[in-house]
Design an enzyme around this catalytic site. Structure first.
Site, PDB file in Angstrom:
ATOM      1  N   CYS A 134       6.258  -2.424 -28.710  1.00 31.99           N
ATOM      2  CA  CYS A 134       6.571  -3.156 -29.433  1.00 31.99           C
ATOM      3  C   CYS A 134       5.574  -4.132 -29.943  1.00 31.99           C
ATOM      4  O   CYS A 134       4.759  -4.654 -29.234  1.00 31.99           O
ATOM      5  CB  CYS A 134       6.823  -4.118 -27.496  1.00 31.99           C
ATOM      6  SG  CYS A 134       7.567  -5.868 -28.151  1.00 31.99           S
ATOM      7  N   CYS A 137       5.245  -7.724 -29.626  1.00 23.17           N
ATOM      8  CA  CYS A 137       4.484  -7.766 -27.908  1.00 23.17           C
ATOM      9  C   CYS A 137       2.936  -7.438 -27.777  1.00 23.17           C
ATOM     10  O   CYS A 137       2.156  -8.405 -27.422  1.00 23.17           O
ATOM     11  CB  CYS A 137       5.138  -7.140 -26.920  1.00 23.17           C
ATOM     12  SG  CYS A 137       6.922  -6.068 -26.721  1.00 23.17           S
ATOM     13  N   ASP A 138       3.126  -6.744 -28.183  1.00 19.17           N
ATOM     14  CA  ASP A 138       1.313  -6.304 -28.328  1.00 19.17           C
ATOM     15  C   ASP A 138       0.298  -6.267 -29.531  1.00 19.17           C
ATOM     16  O   ASP A 138      -0.687  -6.300 -29.308  1.00 19.17           O
ATOM     17  CB  ASP A 138       1.115  -5.193 -27.832  1.00 19.17           C
ATOM     18  CG  ASP A 138       2.234  -4.595 -26.786  1.00 19.17           C
ATOM     19  OD1 ASP A 138       1.671  -5.475 -25.905  1.00 19.17           O
ATOM     20  OD2 ASP A 138       2.893  -3.555 -26.309  1.00 19.17           O
TER      21      ASP A 138
END
Ligand SMILES: Cc1cc2nc3c(=O)[nH]c(=O)nc-3n(C[C@H](O)[C@H](O)[C@H](O)COP(=O)(O)OP(=O)(O)OC[C@H]3O[C@@H](n4cnc5c(N)ncnc54)[C@H](O)[C@@H]3O)c2cc1C
Length: 306
Positions: A134, A137-138
């Site tokens: 992701c 997200c990261d």
């Protein structure tokens, strides 16, 4: 109590179904296994293709869908459905969770999909330590660093573009000689100076002790190359979340639930909505359309049952 309807999953499809079920005045319940509702879209940095909203953060869109469903009076329980069985010649569906059973006349399966892994050495060991599924997200952890994205579809292209905003260099590694991603995304990729497209190449190993330090790649002609990167983002497709119904329903050859626009499955009173069903395009706009259509089919089924 026997509900008119239980919706499994509270991604865009499940939440849209909840909005329509509430307005249809059905007795219904949403069961969601994650602590937050919204599904995959929660992990999406930006959504720019939901009609009427030119740009919105994925998390914000997920929250808005949930708020809308709750505003209509949706009852939501955060628990995983582990098993489904049929009673009274299939008229009642029993949903088993850890410790409690729920009964309903109809069920909408809206369990969506989750990411696919590469299955290469080092991938599992370094997940969360540089291997990610992701980017949104990261990605922020890799600001100013070098990263690679594996994949060739829309999600891989979006991930590469997103990462290019903050990373020094992004390799987009694809095993073919052209991308499946939408034309508009390909144009943006070509225009991004710090994105390098690596064709006909697969990632074969992830190296690192406590975090990713490099990856091995192999071209179709067998040439191997070591790329020094701090992160590997894997975007090679999704797996439909159909384990729950694999014994109840015949799945298509790729594991999705065969159902048309009306979301009707082969099992009377069981409907499939969103990414989990066989369809051309898996997006928020098609998932929410399914949620609405599935409830229309539920109403028709319940009407005939009486
Ligand atoms: C990185 C990324 C970027 C994307 N970008 C876009 C974009 O820009 N625009 C766009 O339109 N689409 C985008 N998508 C696609 C979009 O997110 C999906 O099409 C959409 O979320 C599908 O909705 P859904 O409700 O069918 O499934 P999901 O969103 O997958 O939701 C399913 C829900 O069911 C729950 N669930 C699963 N099994 C159970 C169980 N047994 N019991 C209880 N709950 C369960 C899950 O926890 C989840 O909350 C993107 C997807 C990803 C991964």
């Amino acid at each position: 109590m026997v509900y008119d309807l239980i919706i499994i999953g509270s991604g865009p499809a499940g939440l849209a179904a909840a909005i329509y079920a509430a307005r249809a005045r059905l007795s219904f319940l949403v069961l969601e296994k994650m602590p937050l509702s919204g599904g995959q879209i929660l992990n999406t940095y930006e959504v720019e293709n939901y009609p009427g909203i030119p740009t919105i953060g994925g998390f914000e869109l997920g929250m808005k869908l949930r708020e809308h469903a709750e505003h209509q009076g949706t009852e939501m329980i955060h628990i995983e459905v582990r098993h489904i069985s049929l009673e009274e010649q299939g008229r009642i569906k029993v949903l088993y969770t850890d410790g409690k059973e729920y009964r309903a006349r109809t069920v909408i399966l809206a369990m969506g999909a989750k990411y696919r892994t590469l299955g290469i050495p080092g991938e599992k060991e370094l997940t969360g330590m540089g291997v990610s599924y992701c980017a949104t997200c990261d990605g922020a952890f890799f600001r100013g660093r070098k990263v690679a994205v594996a994949g060739g579809g829309d999600v891989a292209a979006e991930d590469a573009l997103f990462l290019a905003r903050g990373c020094e260099k992004v390799y987009l590694i694809h095993r073919r000689d052209q991308l499946r991603a939408a034309g508009v995304l390909q144009e943006k990729l070509r225009a991004a100076e710090n994105v390098e497209l690596v064709w006909n190449t697969e990632v074969t190993r992830v190296n690192g002790e406590e975090h990713v330090e490099s990856i091995w790649t192999r071209k179709k002609d067998g040439t191997e190359q070591l790329l020094e990167v701090d992160g590997l983002f894997i975007a090679v497709g999704n797996l439909p979340q159909t384990e729950l119904v694999a014994k109840l329903l015949q799945l298509d050859e790729t594991g999705y639930i065969p159902a048309g626009e009306n979301c009707v499955t082969e099992l009377p009173g069981v409907f499939a909505a969103g990414d989990i069903r066989t369809k051309q395009l898996r997006q928020v706009v098609t998932a929410v359309a399914d949620g609405a259509n599935a409830v229309a089919s539920v109403q028709e089924y319940l009407y005939k049952m009486i």
